[in-house]
Design an enzyme around this catalytic site. Structure first.
Site, PDB file in Angstrom:
ATOM      1  N   GLN A 100      -6.130   4.709  -2.638  1.00  0.00           N
ATOM      2  CA  GLN A 100      -7.104   3.648  -2.903  1.00  0.00           C
ATOM      3  C   GLN A 100      -8.185   3.647  -1.808  1.00  0.00           C
ATOM      4  O   GLN A 100      -7.890   3.443  -0.630  1.00  0.00           O
ATOM      5  CB  GLN A 100      -6.422   2.279  -2.955  1.00  0.00           C
ATOM      6  CG  GLN A 100      -7.353   1.227  -3.562  1.00  0.00           C
ATOM      7  CD  GLN A 100      -6.776  -0.172  -3.561  1.00  0.00           C
ATOM      8  OE1 GLN A 100      -6.196  -0.604  -2.573  1.00  0.00           O
ATOM      9  NE2 GLN A 100      -6.945  -0.893  -4.664  1.00  0.00           N
ATOM     10  N   TYR A 180     -13.351  -7.663  -1.446  1.00  0.00           N
ATOM     11  CA  TYR A 180     -13.874  -6.686  -0.490  1.00  0.00           C
ATOM     12  C   TYR A 180     -15.275  -6.238  -0.933  1.00  0.00           C
ATOM     13  O   TYR A 180     -15.852  -6.798  -1.859  1.00  0.00           O
ATOM     14  CB  TYR A 180     -12.868  -5.549  -0.302  1.00  0.00           C
ATOM     15  CG  TYR A 180     -11.564  -6.094   0.251  1.00  0.00           C
ATOM     16  CD1 TYR A 180     -11.526  -6.702   1.513  1.00  0.00           C
ATOM     17  CD2 TYR A 180     -10.393  -6.104  -0.505  1.00  0.00           C
ATOM     18  CE1 TYR A 180     -10.359  -7.258   2.016  1.00  0.00           C
ATOM     19  CE2 TYR A 180      -9.218  -6.667  -0.009  1.00  0.00           C
ATOM     20  CZ  TYR A 180      -9.217  -7.240   1.254  1.00  0.00           C
ATOM     21  OH  TYR A 180      -8.060  -7.808   1.742  1.00  0.00           O
ATOM     22  N   ARG A 227     -10.252  -0.342  -9.643  1.00  0.00           N
ATOM     23  CA  ARG A 227      -9.509  -1.608  -9.681  1.00  0.00           C
ATOM     24  C   ARG A 227     -10.467  -2.787  -9.578  1.00  0.00           C
ATOM     25  O   ARG A 227     -11.306  -2.839  -8.682  1.00  0.00           O
ATOM     26  CB  ARG A 227      -8.502  -1.680  -8.529  1.00  0.00           C
ATOM     27  CG  ARG A 227      -7.541  -2.849  -8.691  1.00  0.00           C
ATOM     28  CD  ARG A 227      -6.419  -2.846  -7.684  1.00  0.00           C
ATOM     29  NE  ARG A 227      -5.192  -3.308  -8.319  1.00  0.00           N
ATOM     30  CZ  ARG A 227      -4.232  -4.002  -7.707  1.00  0.00           C
ATOM     31  NH1 ARG A 227      -4.322  -4.283  -6.430  1.00  0.00           N
ATOM     32  NH2 ARG A 227      -3.155  -4.394  -8.363  1.00  0.00           N
ATOM     33  N   GLY A 320       3.694  -4.867  -7.496  1.00  0.00           N
ATOM     34  CA  GLY A 320       3.441  -4.870  -6.066  1.00  0.00           C
ATOM     35  C   GLY A 320       4.680  -5.263  -5.290  1.00  0.00           C
ATOM     36  O   GLY A 320       5.428  -4.432  -4.776  1.00  0.00           O
TER      37      GLY A 320
END
Ligand SMILES: Cc1cc2nc3c(=O)[nH]c(=O)nc-3n(C[C@H](O)[C@H](O)[C@H](O)COP(=O)(O)O)c2cc1C
Length: 368
Positions: A100, A180, A227, A320
């Site tokens: 990622q 982000y 994502r 997760g």
């Protein structure tokens, strides 16, 4: 047998099942240097399964893109060598692993960026926390990117993609979620720019599309995933019209022929409604727009994951926290075995405890 346990082709990659390890920041790289550690090699290998996809944790593409002390990087040769060991260990178990690619933007602190102010689409004060050598501290004030600097960051993503290839990964995922940098450009609560990267939905989506263009120029679309987190509020995120924004982004991503679109579902907060009273944007809406495979993540259990792929709203499900606590999660789901609970206190940083010492089910059975 549920579809969850059946093979699927995503882009150039053939998977034996649809249970994906979600990217999980665990802050256990070698310090200083952000080089993937021996502990990380063990951790990823433990969670590898034959023909199963793991998405390695968010990994900054530059020093300026760092936001958490201990996160591994992908901007120098030593980091590439470290990642190669992780990838080799996963491949030895027949697993498939994507990296990622990450830039935290404003979610950072001057102690992590080499002294520079964190970069953002717009210099909006936020009060979020980042992990530094002094523990969790407030983010430093950010600086709005000059238009010409944006191309430099796009180039950093391209270089990260090249290095990920050199490390032997099977593909990469672009981190466009969780508040982000890419998400900061997308949502109008954080993007107040007046140049071509701000204002309209088309303009705010431009940075995501330029990064995707750069990364797919290295890998081809069929080994790249994106994502998005349309309903997340982490990182002080908000948008005035998420349906239109994420609908547009998903539609535009069609042009790259991506391996997948990875969506964080609003399930983690239950069925909470947005401030405008509407349900948050979810996979079933974007399914109508995005033409490729969809991975859904966020609060899934065995039953809800099976139901998700049966319903057709998503093709794969990423786990997760269950993966953190259950190295043999794929096997446990297949056999409907009890899952170990996770320990939040050991998520971020530290040693092998709460990282590589979670037992497999069969080990537990032997002890009992
Ligand atoms: C410890 C921890 C670290 C995470 N790190 C990342 C990350 O690096 N990149 C990312 O996109 N999401 C990250 N997430 C979000 C997860 O990928 C996932 O979307 C979330 O945990 C919801 O799925 P779950 O309910 O199965 O845990 C993280 C979550 C946790 C709990």
């Amino acid at each position: 047998m549920s579809k969850l346990y059946q093979p699927i082709q995503i882009g150039a990659v053939r998977l034996d099942h649809r249970i994906v390890q979600a990217p999980l920041t665990r802050l256990r790289s070698e310090q200083p240097g952000d080089v993937p550690s021996a502990m990380m090699v063990k951790y990823y290998a433990q969670r590898a399964s034959k023909g199963g996809l793991q998405i390695a944790e968010a990994t900054p593409v530059s020093v300026q893109g760092r936001g958490y002390l201990g996160a591994p990087g992908i901007y120098n040769d030593a980091q590439v060598e470290g990642w190669r060991k992780v990838v080799d260990a996963v491949h030895a178990k027949g697993g498939i692993i994507f990296l990622q690619l990450w830039h935290v933007g404003r979610q950072s602190h001057v102690s992590l960026t080499g002294g520079a102010a964190p970069l953002a689409p717009s210099a909006i004060p936020v009060q979020d926390l980042v992990y530094t050598r002094d523990g969790w501290v407030k983010t430093s004030p950010s600086r709005a990117l000059e238009t010409v600097e944006i191309k430099e960051i796009v180039e950093q993503f391209r270089q990260g993609a090249i290095r990920a290839k050199a490390a032997g990964f099977d593909g990469v995922e672009i981190h466009g979620a969780n508040g982000y940098l890419i998400d900061q450009f997308l949502q109008d609560g954080s993007n107040k720019r007046t140049d071509i990267y701000g204002g309209s939905i088309e303009n705010r989506t431009l940075f995501l599309l330029e990064v995707t263009e750069a990364v797919t120029s290295v890998w081809g679309g069929e080994r790249v995933g994106v994502r998005l987190g349309p309903s997340g509020t982490f990182g002080s995120m908000s948008d005035s019209n998420p349906d239109a924004l994420f609908g547009h982004a998903a539609a535009q991503l069609n042009r790259f022929g991506l391996a997948y679109l990875h969506l964080i579902e609003p399930r983690i907060d239950g069925s909470k409604l947005r401030a405008d009273g509407l349900p948050p944007v979810a996979a079933h809406q974007l399914r109508r727009v995005f033409k490729g495979p969809i991975i859904a993540a966020g609060g899934f259990e065995r039953d809800s994951a099976e139901a998700m792929v049966e319903s057709g709203d998503a093709d794969l499900v990423a786990f997760g926290r269950h993966f953190a606590a259950n190295p043999d999660l794929v096997e446990r789901l297949r056999r409907n075995l009890t899952l170990s609970p996770h320990d939040r206190d050991t998520f971020y940083g530290g040693d092998e405890r709460g990282y590589t010492d979670y037992p497999c089910h069969d080990d537990l059975a032997e002890v009992a």
